[in-house]
Design a protein around this motif. Structure first.
Motif, PDB file in Angstrom:
ATOM      1  N   ASP A   1       5.534  -2.169  10.696  1.00  0.00           N
ATOM      2  CA  ASP A   1       4.808  -3.445  10.640  1.00  0.00           C
ATOM      3  C   ASP A   1       4.903  -4.108   9.272  1.00  0.00           C
ATOM      4  OD1 ASP A   1       3.271  -1.644   9.234  1.00  0.00           O
ATOM      5  OD2 ASP A   1       1.366  -2.190  10.176  1.00  0.00           O
ATOM      6  N   GLN A   2       5.783  -3.595   8.407  1.00  0.00           N
ATOM      7  CA  GLN A   2       5.914  -4.131   7.050  1.00  0.00           C
ATOM      8  C   GLN A   2       7.120  -5.059   6.943  1.00  0.00           C
ATOM      9  OE1 GLN A   2       3.467  -3.497   4.597  1.00  0.00           O
ATOM     10  NE2 GLN A   2       2.548  -2.730   6.496  1.00  0.00           N
TER      11      GLN A   2
ATOM     12  N   THR B   1       2.016  -7.497   5.968  1.00  0.00           N
ATOM     13  CA  THR B   1       1.893  -6.707   7.186  1.00  0.00           C
ATOM     14  C   THR B   1       1.825  -7.624   8.404  1.00  0.00           C
ATOM     15  OG1 THR B   1       0.647  -5.054   5.940  1.00  0.00           O
ATOM     16  CG2 THR B   1       0.547  -4.901   8.339  1.00  0.00           C
TER      17      THR B   1
ATOM     18  N   SER C   1       0.994  -9.440   1.189  1.00  0.00           N
ATOM     19  CA  SER C   1       0.920  -8.250   0.333  1.00  0.00           C
ATOM     20  C   SER C   1       0.466  -8.589  -1.084  1.00  0.00           C
ATOM     21  CB  SER C   1       2.288  -7.570   0.262  1.00  0.00           C
ATOM     22  OG  SER C   1       3.178  -8.351  -0.524  1.00  0.00           O
TER      23      SER C   1
END
Length: 457
Positions: free
Chosen positions: A344-345, A370, A379
């Motif tokens: 999911d990054q 994310t 982030s």
């Protein structure tokens, strides 16, 4: 402090009896603490105008300064959390400052943790280069990653690999390589007496085979026309000049370069088996206000030509729909690169950042955030990378306002209507003109999104 007898004899031979006594007297002097301005975020001149930390210039480092730890604590200053400087021992600033980075260079820091040298290299790679920072220790590589991201380095790859694996994927690839090799740490005896215990367990003889293997691996990854800077924090000729001489014997296409700019305190290297290594540099604490270090710059002959890894990490030009709306408010050219979604990054790899497939990455390019169901969380690394003007909605807190420290501790904050100016939702929280992190504002209340792992304690 009682020094090992064998070490004392070698130092007397290296320095001579009279200068050895001058070296010995430095153990009664205070250790020097250093701060290096991050010119990737702020000019040295602008930083000096805004800081209230008492500083004294490190004469051989353009952006380096001494500070007195009894009168201040730079690690608790908000500017540190904004990535405006890095705390580093003054002599340790030398290697990265003497590796001549050019625009578009592909740069490798082979043994990079905790990041003091890598952060300086990352501030100088420009808009077309890339930095691969590697450390074989995964735990140390995590500290390396944090330091690179808080300093706003985005054109990077961070790996935790045996260099042998890097050699197979990046042969003759890098324009510039920094190898700050593991060593016996003789230059740190004055600063950290605990190094004496480690030295008694693993002296120069333990490290020389490691250093010779690493410098050979660095040679294999150095492009034609590229430059390799080898450094240690030890005085040992076995770990320094003899390692350099061994590389030159094995590879006649390598040549030692002059360390520029020079400095009056630099001591020349010594000859080994008739080979003149005076272009190498020793740093001794009796000659300069810093701990012990060794630096050698070498160049590989031949014409530079760009290569690609044989297998590249799979990327895409298409953004996940959850990220599209948020990233539309970020003033960056997303066409000049590609995206990678790992679980999911979401990451952005600018053009020129070549991520080889098959490595153990801690970071591939710039971490964007994310991807969650129907939403996107930006982030902390993206906040640290951006300039204030590069995000559509910013909330500024002036330095000295008590809300700065409260934000860095993760607290919920309140703002007046005048300060909010009708803002709602995601905002980039800035210390004056310098981003700190994210928050979500609603009716004057800021929900703090500063990353928990970076919070001030």
């Amino acid at each position: 402090m009682t020094l090992p007898e064998a070490f004392e004899q070698e130092m007397k031979q290296l320095l001579g009896e009279e200068e050895y006594e001058a070296y010995r007297k430095t153990f009664d002097e205070a250790v020097h603490r250093g701060l290096r301005v991050n010119n990737g975020k702020i000019s040295t001149e602008e930083f000096l105008r805004r800081t209230d930390i008492p500083l004294k210039k490190v004469p051989w480092i353009p952006n380096g300064f001494y500070y007195d730890e009894e009168s201040c604590n730079p690690a608790k200053d908000a500017d540190y959390y904004a990535g405006l400087y890095y705390l580093q021992e003054p002599s340790a600033m030398t290697p990265a400052s003497r590796l001549p980075i050019e625009p578009d260079d592909r740069v490798l820091d082979l043994c990079a943790a905790p990041g003091g040298k890598a952060t300086e290299l990352g501030s100088r790679i420009g808009e077309g280069g890339m930095l691969l920072a590697n450390d074989i220790s995964n735990s140390r590589a995590k500290a390396l990653l944090r330091n690179l991201e808080i300093q706003g380095v985005g054109r990077l790859l961070v790996t935790s690999e045996d260099p042998e694996k890097l050699v197979t994927l990046y042969p003759a690839f890098f324009d510039k390589i920094l190898l700050d090799a593991p060593c016996s740490g003789e230059g740190m005896f004055r600063k950290e007496s605990s190094m004496l215990r480690y030295y008694s367990e693993n002296g120069p003889e333990h490290y020389v085979p490691i250093q010779k293997k690493l410098i050979e691996q660095a040679y294999q990854m150095l492009a034609e026309g590229g430059e390799l800077l080898y450094s240690t924090c030890t005085f040992s000729v076995k770990e320094n000049e003899e390692v350099i001489a061994g590389l030159l014997d094995a590879h006649p296409d390598m040549e030692v370069q002059e360390i520029t700019p020079g400095y009056e305190g630099f001591a020349p290297g010594v000859s080994v088996n008739g080979r003149d290594l005076s272009r190498c540099v020793h740093i001794f604490p009796q000659r300069m206000e810093g701990e012990g270090h060794f630096v050698a710059l070498l160049k590989k002959q031949g014409e530079s030509r760009k290569r690609q890894p044989s297998r590249l990490l799979e990327t895409t030009k298409k953004l996940p729909k959850e990220a599209e709306e948020f990233l539309a408010g970020v003033r960056m050219d997303w066409k000049n690169g590609s995206f990678a979604l790992v679980k999911d990054q979401l990451y952005f790899l600018p053009e020129g950042v070549c991520a080889a497939k098959g490595l153990r990455y801690l970071r591939t390019g710039l971490s964007l955030g994310t991807v969650k169901k129907n939403r996107f969380e930006p982030s902390q690394a993206l906040a640290a990378y951006l300039k204030k003007e590069e995000y559509v909605s910013c909330l500024t807190i002036p330095k000295g306002d008590d809300r700065v420290m409260r934000y860095l501790k993760g607290e919920t904050l309140s703002f007046s209507e005048e300060e909010c100016q009708g803002k709602k939702g995601w905002v980039l929280v800035c210390l004056d003109d310098f981003p700190l992190g994210w928050g979500k504002i609603n009716n004057g209340t800021l929900k703090n999104k500063y990353y928990a792992g970076w919070r001030m304690v």
